[in-house]
Design a protein around this motif. Structure first.
Motif, PDB file in Angstrom:
ATOM      1  N   THR A  28       0.858  -1.177   0.000  1.00  0.00           N
ATOM      2  CA  THR A  28       0.000   0.000   0.000  1.00  0.00           C
ATOM      3  C   THR A  28       0.898   1.232   0.000  1.00  0.00           C
ATOM      4  OG1 THR A  28      -0.038   0.262   2.404  1.00  0.00           O
ATOM      5  CG2 THR A  28      -1.648  -1.263   1.450  1.00  0.00           C
ATOM      6  N   LYS A  30       0.668   3.183   2.642  1.00  0.00           N
ATOM      7  CA  LYS A  30       0.699   3.488   4.072  1.00  0.00           C
ATOM      8  C   LYS A  30       2.125   3.367   4.591  1.00  0.00           C
ATOM      9  CE  LYS A  30      -3.821   1.351   4.696  1.00  0.00           C
ATOM     10  NZ  LYS A  30      -4.489   0.159   5.240  1.00  0.00           N
ATOM     11  N   ASN A  34       5.927  -3.469   9.087  1.00  0.00           N
ATOM     12  CA  ASN A  34       5.062  -4.637   9.048  1.00  0.00           C
ATOM     13  C   ASN A  34       5.496  -5.575  10.160  1.00  0.00           C
ATOM     14  OD1 ASN A  34       3.512  -4.115   6.526  1.00  0.00           O
ATOM     15  ND2 ASN A  34       5.576  -4.045   5.695  1.00  0.00           N
ATOM     16  N   THR A  38       1.120  -9.703   9.525  1.00  0.00           N
ATOM     17  CA  THR A  38       0.536  -8.635   8.705  1.00  0.00           C
ATOM     18  C   THR A  38      -0.033  -9.243   7.426  1.00  0.00           C
ATOM     19  OG1 THR A  38       2.085  -6.972   9.534  1.00  0.00           O
ATOM     20  CG2 THR A  38       1.034  -6.495   7.441  1.00  0.00           C
ATOM     21  N   ARG A  44       2.755  -2.279   4.483  1.00  0.00           N
ATOM     22  CA  ARG A  44       3.169  -0.879   4.605  1.00  0.00           C
ATOM     23  C   ARG A  44       4.564  -0.711   4.020  1.00  0.00           C
ATOM     24  NH1 ARG A  44       0.150   2.058   8.283  1.00  0.00           N
ATOM     25  NH2 ARG A  44      -1.494   0.830   9.273  1.00  0.00           N
ATOM     26  N   ARG A  45       4.997   0.537   3.878  1.00  0.00           N
ATOM     27  CA  ARG A  45       6.320   0.828   3.329  1.00  0.00           C
ATOM     28  C   ARG A  45       7.092   1.781   4.240  1.00  0.00           C
ATOM     29  NH1 ARG A  45       5.482   2.261  -2.997  1.00  0.00           N
ATOM     30  NH2 ARG A  45       3.282   1.843  -3.044  1.00  0.00           N
ATOM     31  N   HIS A  69       5.599   8.437  11.520  1.00  0.00           N
ATOM     32  CA  HIS A  69       4.638   7.916  10.548  1.00  0.00           C
ATOM     33  C   HIS A  69       3.219   8.003  11.102  1.00  0.00           C
ATOM     34  CE1 HIS A  69       7.965   5.335   8.554  1.00  0.00           C
ATOM     35  NE2 HIS A  69       7.871   6.507   7.982  1.00  0.00           N
ATOM     36  N   GLN A  73      -0.131  10.513   9.774  1.00  0.00           N
ATOM     37  CA  GLN A  73      -1.403   9.969   9.318  1.00  0.00           C
ATOM     38  C   GLN A  73      -2.613  10.621  10.001  1.00  0.00           C
ATOM     39  OE1 GLN A  73      -1.562   7.709   6.680  1.00  0.00           O
ATOM     40  NE2 GLN A  73       0.527   8.454   6.665  1.00  0.00           N
TER      41      GLN A  73
END
Length: 77
Positions: A28, A30, A34, A38, A44-45, A69, A73
């Protein structure tokens, strides 16, 4: 082989199509780490930039930037 959802946009149908196409997992847009367990279709990255120092890189891959992070968000009311 991994898939990356364009612009991070996906739904259950897109996830299924990626799997049927032979991909092993999908990313993704996002940010974050991880964990074991997951969803492989909701990964996620962590952004690694060319100007990151070795210290920045180490912090990013060990979770040191996780709170940043999460704060990024938060959407204002």
């Amino acid at each position: 082989m991994a898939f990356s959802y364009p612009y991070g946009e996906y739904n259950e149908e897109i996830k299924k199509l990626a799997e049927e196409a032979g991909f092993a997992c999908a990313f993704t847009a996002k940010p974050g780490m991880n964990k074991e367990g997951t969803d492989l279709w909701n990964l996620r990255r962590i952004a690694i930039n060319g100007d990151d120092s070795l210290s920045d890189f180490k912090k990013k891959i060990t979770g040191g930037y996780g709170i940043l992070h999460k704060l990024a968000q938060i959407k204002p009311d």
